[in-house]
Scaffold this active site. Sequence first.
Site, PDB file in Angstrom:
ATOM      1  N   PHE A 151       1.205 -10.182  -3.645  1.00  0.00           N
ATOM      2  CA  PHE A 151       0.985 -11.080  -2.511  1.00  0.00           C
ATOM      3  C   PHE A 151       2.295 -11.756  -2.116  1.00  0.00           C
ATOM      4  O   PHE A 151       2.313 -12.896  -1.666  1.00  0.00           O
ATOM      5  CB  PHE A 151      -0.092 -12.121  -2.872  1.00  0.00           C
ATOM      6  CG  PHE A 151      -1.427 -11.487  -3.173  1.00  0.00           C
ATOM      7  CD1 PHE A 151      -2.267 -11.081  -2.145  1.00  0.00           C
ATOM      8  CD2 PHE A 151      -1.827 -11.251  -4.472  1.00  0.00           C
ATOM      9  CE1 PHE A 151      -3.486 -10.458  -2.418  1.00  0.00           C
ATOM     10  CE2 PHE A 151      -3.048 -10.632  -4.756  1.00  0.00           C
ATOM     11  CZ  PHE A 151      -3.878 -10.244  -3.720  1.00  0.00           C
ATOM     12  N   LYS A 206      -6.736  -7.189  -1.819  1.00  0.00           N
ATOM     13  CA  LYS A 206      -5.422  -7.148  -1.164  1.00  0.00           C
ATOM     14  C   LYS A 206      -5.574  -6.915   0.348  1.00  0.00           C
ATOM     15  O   LYS A 206      -4.989  -7.626   1.173  1.00  0.00           O
ATOM     16  CB  LYS A 206      -4.589  -6.034  -1.808  1.00  0.00           C
ATOM     17  CG  LYS A 206      -3.396  -5.569  -1.029  1.00  0.00           C
ATOM     18  CD  LYS A 206      -2.308  -6.606  -1.010  1.00  0.00           C
ATOM     19  CE  LYS A 206      -1.204  -6.221  -0.049  1.00  0.00           C
ATOM     20  NZ  LYS A 206      -0.025  -7.001  -0.170  1.00  0.00           N
ATOM     21  N   GLY A 259       4.097  -8.945  12.977  1.00  0.00           N
ATOM     22  CA  GLY A 259       4.750  -7.647  12.749  1.00  0.00           C
ATOM     23  C   GLY A 259       4.955  -7.444  11.259  1.00  0.00           C
ATOM     24  O   GLY A 259       4.212  -7.987  10.450  1.00  0.00           O
ATOM     25  N   CYS A 262       3.588  -4.847   6.594  1.00  0.00           N
ATOM     26  CA  CYS A 262       2.287  -4.965   5.905  1.00  0.00           C
ATOM     27  C   CYS A 262       1.096  -5.130   6.837  1.00  0.00           C
ATOM     28  O   CYS A 262       0.189  -4.293   6.825  1.00  0.00           O
ATOM     29  CB  CYS A 262       2.350  -6.125   4.928  1.00  0.00           C
ATOM     30  SG  CYS A 262       3.710  -5.974   3.773  1.00  0.00           S
TER      31      CYS A 262
END
Length: 432
Positions: A151, A206, A259, A262
């Site tokens: 993370f 996730k 953007g 990920c």
Amino acid sequence: MKISIIGSGYVGLVTGACLAELGNQVTCLDKNSKKIFNLMNGEVPFYEPQLANLVKNNIASRNLSFTNQYKDACKNKIIFVCVDTPDKEGKPNLKNFNSCIRSILKHGKPNTLIVTKSTIPLGTNVKIEAMFSKYNSRNDTNFKLASNPEFLKEGSAVQDFFKPDRIIIGTNEKSSENILRKIYAPLSRNKNKIINMSLSSAELTKYAANAFLATKISFINEISHLSEKTNSNIHDIRKGIGSDPRIGSNFIYAGIGFGGSCFPKDLKALKNSKKKFNLPEGIIEKTISNNEIQLNHFYKKIINAKLINAKKHRIAIWGLTFKPETDDLRESVSLKLINLLASKVHSLHLYDPMADYKEVANELRGAKNIIFYDDKYKAAKECHSIVLATEWKEFWELKAALIKGKTIFDGRNIYDHEYYKKHQVNVIGIGL
Ligand code: UGA
């Protein structure tokens, strides 16, 4: 503990250097030999605050080493897989990931724990576990699998590693959980940060985290359009809703859209998984399309501003990376905007504190009317307007005299607009 990291990009290198700093003996592998050679000499191939020092110090203390050989990396019985899974037609490309798993199977020692950190499509970990179980019964290898999603945020990745909000350990069996608990114990002393769950839950956690964060951005961007129509102020609205702890004040800044490597990729992957399971379209698909709308909305603000004849109009663009404190250009909204604007105006005068201008030029489809500068005021000097596309700290305080008479298109809502009023700057922001 002796740990190997496969893939020395953002995630792998930060994880490797930080685990070494915690006292582990870490070997980082990358298939790119030049990168490995440079890393052995302490040269980090991208900008990430604090990382270069961490790498140098841990090479010196011999806690961190580098290799391009699987047979070296597979001497350790704990292996984190951190290879990239770039987007390919809406799906993560698993070519590197699969080849990494094959190499570990070939060179790994019996009882090796393989920990996936790479973001891989829903169901992949469970498939690999089933494959391991078949392989183990034929080869007596006892390979184990765990999912430990990352993370980390680019620009504060080292800090995020040492002060995690949570550490997700996805395993279907106890011994792997215990190994990972031991590795992360130093980060979980004051408060228990570890959350144990199944492999598939860890995988989905996730994706769900990134999708939720992106949804917050698309939501506030949508509200910003209503704010403009009703002559309201999105800053006040943000503060007004953010003060409710159920909503929270973080990650609700309206801007030109999200953007990076990920959010766009992970949202597309989730959309794709939903299709696979025949689930109807909903918030995730809307979050993606709202983000495209947001860029277009800002682009139209610039084009429709009727400042002067567009063919004579010179625009300075400040900020080219996808966000501040990184040199990463992947899915940069600023670059997308430049590609839209280039054919509409006389020239674009670009400045960024950290971006590699050669890489930027490669991304800009050969536009001829683009000039790069090493100073933001020089970039703006001949221009009629300035676009603020990334909220680098150095744009927070501006010398009013040097931007006098220019229109500011503030795509990141950096300022409290009282500042602009005070200096009589003509500003066109978002949600104002
Ligand atoms: C994101 C997540 O925040 C991390 O938790 C996650 O580990 C990482 O993806 C990943 O999957 O590896 P990152 O891509 O580094 O991290 O960038 P963010 O800081 O999340 O920003 C993403 C984009 O959202 C940027 O373009 C940023 O400018 C934009 N943003 C962010 C907004 O437009 N408004 C906000 O309020 C916040």
